[in-house]
Enzyme design. Structure first.
Site, PDB file in Angstrom:
ATOM      1  N   ASP A   1       0.814  -1.226   0.000  1.00 17.31           N
ATOM      2  CA  ASP A   1       0.000   0.000   0.000  1.00 17.31           C
ATOM      3  C   ASP A   1       0.841   1.266   0.000  1.00 17.31           C
ATOM      4  O   ASP A   1       0.354   2.340   0.316  1.00 17.31           O
ATOM      5  CB  ASP A   1      -0.915  -0.004   1.227  1.00 17.31           C
TER       6      ASP A   1
ATOM      7  N   GLU B   1      -0.255  -8.867  -1.592  1.00 11.74           N
ATOM      8  CA  GLU B   1      -0.897  -8.334  -0.366  1.00 11.74           C
ATOM      9  C   GLU B   1      -2.074  -7.425  -0.745  1.00 11.74           C
ATOM     10  O   GLU B   1      -2.179  -6.260  -0.345  1.00 11.74           O
ATOM     11  CB  GLU B   1       0.094  -7.593   0.542  1.00 11.74           C
TER      12      GLU B   1
ATOM     13  N   GLU C   1      -2.268   5.116   2.909  1.00 13.61           N
ATOM     14  CA  GLU C   1      -2.132   3.732   2.436  1.00 13.61           C
ATOM     15  C   GLU C   1      -3.459   3.068   2.067  1.00 13.61           C
ATOM     16  O   GLU C   1      -3.512   2.266   1.138  1.00 13.61           O
ATOM     17  CB  GLU C   1      -1.402   2.893   3.498  1.00 13.61           C
TER      18      GLU C   1
ATOM     19  N   HIS D   1       5.671   4.468  14.072  1.00 13.79           N
ATOM     20  CA  HIS D   1       6.201   5.418  13.099  1.00 13.79           C
ATOM     21  C   HIS D   1       5.144   5.944  12.127  1.00 13.79           C
ATOM     22  O   HIS D   1       5.444   6.745  11.262  1.00 13.79           O
ATOM     23  CB  HIS D   1       7.282   4.731  12.257  1.00 13.79           C
TER      24      HIS D   1
ATOM     25  N   ARG E   1       2.460   7.668   9.821  1.00 15.41           N
ATOM     26  CA  ARG E   1       2.189   9.071   9.520  1.00 15.41           C
ATOM     27  C   ARG E   1       1.059   9.626  10.391  1.00 15.41           C
ATOM     28  O   ARG E   1       1.144  10.719  10.925  1.00 15.41           O
ATOM     29  CB  ARG E   1       1.797   9.168   8.041  1.00 15.41           C
TER      30      ARG E   1
ATOM     31  N   HIS F   1      12.359   4.417  14.123  1.00 19.52           N
ATOM     32  CA  HIS F   1      12.356   4.629  12.657  1.00 19.52           C
ATOM     33  C   HIS F   1      13.209   5.855  12.321  1.00 19.52           C
ATOM     34  O   HIS F   1      13.179   6.849  13.054  1.00 19.52           O
ATOM     35  CB  HIS F   1      10.898   4.848  12.218  1.00 19.52           C
TER      36      HIS F   1
HETATM   37  C1  UD1 Z   1       6.405   4.594   4.269  1.00 15.95           C
HETATM   38  C2  UD1 Z   1       5.045   4.045   3.804  1.00 15.95           C
HETATM   39  C3  UD1 Z   1       4.343   3.367   4.964  1.00 15.95           C
HETATM   40  C4  UD1 Z   1       5.231   2.303   5.606  1.00 15.95           C
HETATM   41  C5  UD1 Z   1       6.581   2.887   5.948  1.00 15.95           C
HETATM   42  C6  UD1 Z   1       7.473   1.733   6.385  1.00 15.95           C
HETATM   43  C7  UD1 Z   1       4.030   5.459   2.047  1.00 15.95           C
HETATM   44  C8  UD1 Z   1       3.049   6.503   1.731  1.00 15.95           C
HETATM   45  N1  UD1 Z   1       4.192   5.150   3.350  1.00 15.95           N
HETATM   46  O1  UD1 Z   1       6.161   5.581   5.245  1.00 15.95           O
HETATM   47  O2  UD1 Z   1       3.176   2.723   4.477  1.00 15.95           O
HETATM   48  O3  UD1 Z   1       4.620   1.856   6.794  1.00 15.95           O
HETATM   49  O4  UD1 Z   1       7.156   3.510   4.785  1.00 15.95           O
HETATM   50  O5  UD1 Z   1       8.544   2.129   7.130  1.00 15.95           O
HETATM   51  O6  UD1 Z   1       4.654   4.934   1.151  1.00 15.95           O
HETATM   52  N2  UD1 Z   1      14.003   7.549   6.183  1.00 15.95           N
HETATM   53  C9  UD1 Z   1      15.372   7.428   6.186  1.00 15.95           C
HETATM   54  N3  UD1 Z   1      15.927   6.235   5.806  1.00 15.95           N
HETATM   55  C10 UD1 Z   1      15.191   5.155   5.452  1.00 15.95           C
HETATM   56  C11 UD1 Z   1      13.791   5.274   5.486  1.00 15.95           C
HETATM   57  C12 UD1 Z   1      13.215   6.485   5.823  1.00 15.95           C
HETATM   58  O7  UD1 Z   1      16.072   8.364   6.512  1.00 15.95           O
HETATM   59  O8  UD1 Z   1      15.764   4.101   5.121  1.00 15.95           O
HETATM   60  C13 UD1 Z   1      13.384   8.843   6.562  1.00 15.95           C
HETATM   61  C14 UD1 Z   1      13.561   9.923   5.467  1.00 15.95           C
HETATM   62  O9  UD1 Z   1      13.767  11.151   6.080  1.00 15.95           O
HETATM   63  C15 UD1 Z   1      12.201   9.919   4.783  1.00 15.95           C
HETATM   64  C16 UD1 Z   1      11.295   9.650   5.971  1.00 15.95           C
HETATM   65  O10 UD1 Z   1      11.983   8.667   6.748  1.00 15.95           O
HETATM   66  O11 UD1 Z   1      11.943  11.147   4.124  1.00 15.95           O
HETATM   67  C17 UD1 Z   1       9.907   9.161   5.645  1.00 15.95           C
HETATM   68  O12 UD1 Z   1       9.903   8.147   4.644  1.00 15.95           O
HETATM   69  P1  UD1 Z   1       8.608   7.936   3.687  1.00 15.95           P
HETATM   70  O13 UD1 Z   1       8.843   6.801   2.757  1.00 15.95           O
HETATM   71  O14 UD1 Z   1       8.231   9.233   3.118  1.00 15.95           O
HETATM   72  O15 UD1 Z   1       7.430   7.590   4.659  1.00 15.95           O
HETATM   73  P2  UD1 Z   1       7.274   6.574   5.813  1.00 15.95           P
HETATM   74  O16 UD1 Z   1       6.600   7.318   6.904  1.00 15.95           O
HETATM   75  O17 UD1 Z   1       8.542   5.867   6.059  1.00 15.95           O
HETATM   76  N1  UDP Z   2      11.433  -4.218  10.928  1.00 13.79           N
HETATM   77  C1  UDP Z   2      12.825  -4.335  10.877  1.00 13.79           C
HETATM   78  N2  UDP Z   2      13.569  -3.533  11.693  1.00 13.79           N
HETATM   79  C2  UDP Z   2      13.021  -2.636  12.542  1.00 13.79           C
HETATM   80  C3  UDP Z   2      11.600  -2.522  12.573  1.00 13.79           C
HETATM   81  C4  UDP Z   2      10.840  -3.310  11.740  1.00 13.79           C
HETATM   82  O1  UDP Z   2      13.363  -5.144  10.135  1.00 13.79           O
HETATM   83  O2  UDP Z   2      13.759  -1.951  13.254  1.00 13.79           O
HETATM   84  C5  UDP Z   2      10.634  -5.079  10.033  1.00 13.79           C
HETATM   85  C6  UDP Z   2       9.485  -5.832  10.679  1.00 13.79           C
HETATM   86  O3  UDP Z   2       9.890  -7.098  11.137  1.00 13.79           O
HETATM   87  C7  UDP Z   2       8.477  -5.950   9.549  1.00 13.79           C
HETATM   88  C8  UDP Z   2       8.709  -4.681   8.759  1.00 13.79           C
HETATM   89  O4  UDP Z   2      10.006  -4.209   9.113  1.00 13.79           O
HETATM   90  O5  UDP Z   2       8.792  -7.036   8.699  1.00 13.79           O
HETATM   91  C9  UDP Z   2       7.653  -3.667   9.096  1.00 13.79           C
HETATM   92  O6  UDP Z   2       8.016  -2.465   8.554  1.00 13.79           O
HETATM   93  P1  UDP Z   2       7.429  -1.088   9.027  1.00 13.79           P
HETATM   94  O7  UDP Z   2       6.989  -1.196  10.445  1.00 13.79           O
HETATM   95  O8  UDP Z   2       8.431  -0.064   8.675  1.00 13.79           O
HETATM   96  O9  UDP Z   2       6.197  -0.870   8.041  1.00 13.79           O
HETATM   97  P2  UDP Z   2       4.679  -1.326   8.043  1.00 13.79           P
HETATM   98  O10 UDP Z   2       4.634  -2.800   8.237  1.00 13.79           O
HETATM   99  O11 UDP Z   2       3.995  -0.564   9.125  1.00 13.79           O
HETATM  100  O12 UDP Z   2       4.163  -0.900   6.712  1.00 13.79           O
END
Ligand code: UD1
Ligand code: UDP
Length: 375
Positions: A98, A120, A134, A211, A213, A244
């Site tokens: 999503d 999924e 999402e 984490h 949004r 996160h």
């Molecule tokens: C995204 C997904 C959410 C998922 C989450 C998993 C969308 C709309 N949302 O949200 O469904 O649950 O990922 O974690 O796609 N960042 C880093 N390094 C990383 C990852 C993230 O620095 O490896 C930071 C960056 O500043 C980035 C911010 O996290 O801009 C947010 O990342 P973003 O993909 O925009 O949204 P998530 O809230 O992570």
């Molecule tokens: N996860 C990970 N390291 C972490 C936190 C989560 O590997 O520090 C894994 C977790 O086991 C799961 C996935 O990341 O498989 C979930 O990701 P996240 O919570 O970022 O996203 P969501 O599932 O809410 O979309």
């Protein structure tokens, strides 16, 4: 004879983890050409997952920026992924879940009339603002996809109600369980040294992640305050919270919880550490989707820190409880699980509704069948 080409794309941590078993399954099949693309909507989190599963993407769109906006993610992926499609001309694109990556890569494929397989598929809260964005992303992909791979029967029912033809829906189980079967071990030694130092016999570990949004700001503050209260009440509890990397999460969580007794804040954990920590934990508190699927498979009770969940199956089976985001409720639910054994045992022994760990094989078989029908 020309081989059919499948392009598998993902961009965030959960998608990478849940697509890894799918990539591995398709790569085993030499009759199909499998191309892997990451948008790198996430950077470090994705790289860690690819390393662990030994996956080297053929394309890395490298789009992540600090504090990126949805608008930026949308336009940059559309621009760059469309070029990959022009170069590769796949016969099918497989997307996951999503996320923004999932929606935009589906739309880009649709613009080029390339069929999409949605892994999924069919999860719904029926509230387009929760999870945001999402829920809408997943619904829209449901309109684009030619093949829908649902983790559960109730996901299938959701799609049927939206007039998706039954012949295009496959109930496969969730590939999260496929991944989990490869990462959890006995006598596992953690890469994160702080986790090796915990006495798991003497302490009850609560794995916490938050984490989303919709939880940023005040709800996350409430969650952190609830954690302080629970640690104060239960002296044998240790919280482990891998925070996160999103600055909006870090900047809220660290000032409240850093340095507090029996609260361990780590950087994000690699997926093996996370899964093995979950296995040793007493329970899980989370707003993550993935953890709601993984914890029931390991027999761990989960309190979900969200108002709604698109994964009601484990709530119905009894391993997961929707605690919401109100501090008092979170404290009350956690206290009940920590005080009495009855509820805990009931939640810890409920059945995992998310599959048998063979979802990727079913997805592969359904794609082969699709190709055989369309030639
Ligand atoms: C995204 C997904 C959410 C998922 C989450 C998993 C969308 C709309 N949302 O949200 O469904 O649950 O990922 O974690 O796609 N960042 C880093 N390094 C990383 C990852 C993230 O620095 O490896 C930071 C960056 O500043 C980035 C911010 O996290 O801009 C947010 O990342 P973003 O993909 O925009 O949204 P998530 O809230 O992570
Ligand atoms: N996860 C990970 N390291 C972490 C936190 C989560 O590997 O520090 C894994 C977790 O086991 C799961 C996935 O990341 O498989 C979930 O990701 P996240 O919570 O970022 O996203 P969501 O599932 O809410 O979309």
């Amino acid at each position: 004879m020309k081989k059919n080409k499948v392009l598998i794309v993902y961009g965030t941590r959960p998608d990478a983890i849940k697509m890894a078993p799918v990539v591995i399954e398709f790569k085993k099949d030499s009759a199909i050409e499998t191309v892997v693309c990451t948008t790198a909507q996430h950077r470090e989190t994705i790289d860690m997952v690819n390393d662990i599963f030994g996956i080297k993407p053929d394309f890395d769109l490298d789009i992540m920026k600090q504090s990126q906006t949805l608008e930026y993610i949308t336009s940059s992926i559309m621009e760059k992924f469309s070029k990959v499609l022009d170069t590769e001309k796949p016969d099918m694109v497989l997307v996951h879940g999503d996320t923004a990556t999932c929606l935009i890569c589906s739309l880009a494929s649709f613009y080029k009339k390339i069929p999409v397989g949605h892994v999924e598929a069919g999860l719904r809260t029926h509230d387009i603002y929760s999870p945001f964005p999402e829920e809408m992303n997943r619904k829209l992909v449901g309109n684009i996809a030619s093949l829908h791979f649902c983790p559960t029967e109730s996901n299938r029912t959701n799609l049927l109600k939206e007039n998706v033809p039954d012949s295009c829906i496959f109930v496969t189980g969730n590939t999260a369980i496929d991944a989990l079967n490869t990462t959890v071990g006995t006598d596992y030694e953690f890469n994160c040294s702080e986790l090796n130092a915990i006495d798991y016999n003497d302490k009850r570990v609560i794995l916490l992640t938050a984490h989303r949004r919709e939880n940023l700001g005040a709800p996350l503050v409430d969650i952190c305050e609830a954690v302080l209260d629970i640690t104060e009440k239960f002296k044998d509890v240790v919280f482990v919270y891998p925070v996160h990397p999103n600055p909006a999460v870090q900047n809220t969580v660290r000032p409240i919880l850093f340095g507090k007794n029996r609260i361990i804040l780590t950087d994000m954990l690699d997926v093996r550490d996370l899964h093995n920590l979950m296995k040793r934990a007493y329970m899980v508190m989370t707003d993550s989707g993935g953890l709601q699927e993984e914890a029931p498979a390991l027999g761990k009770p989960v309190l979900v820190l969200r108002k709604e969940t698109e994964r009601p199956e484990a709530v119905e089976m009894g391993t997961v409880k929707l605690s919401g985001i109100c501090k008092e409720n979170i404290i009350a639910d956690a206290s009940e699980l920590l005080s009495g054994k009855d509820l805990y045992m009931k939640m810890a022994t409920a059945v995992n509704p998310y599959g048998d760990g063979h979802a990727s094989e079913r997805i592969h078989a359904a794609v082969l069948e699709y190709f055989s029908r369309s030639t």
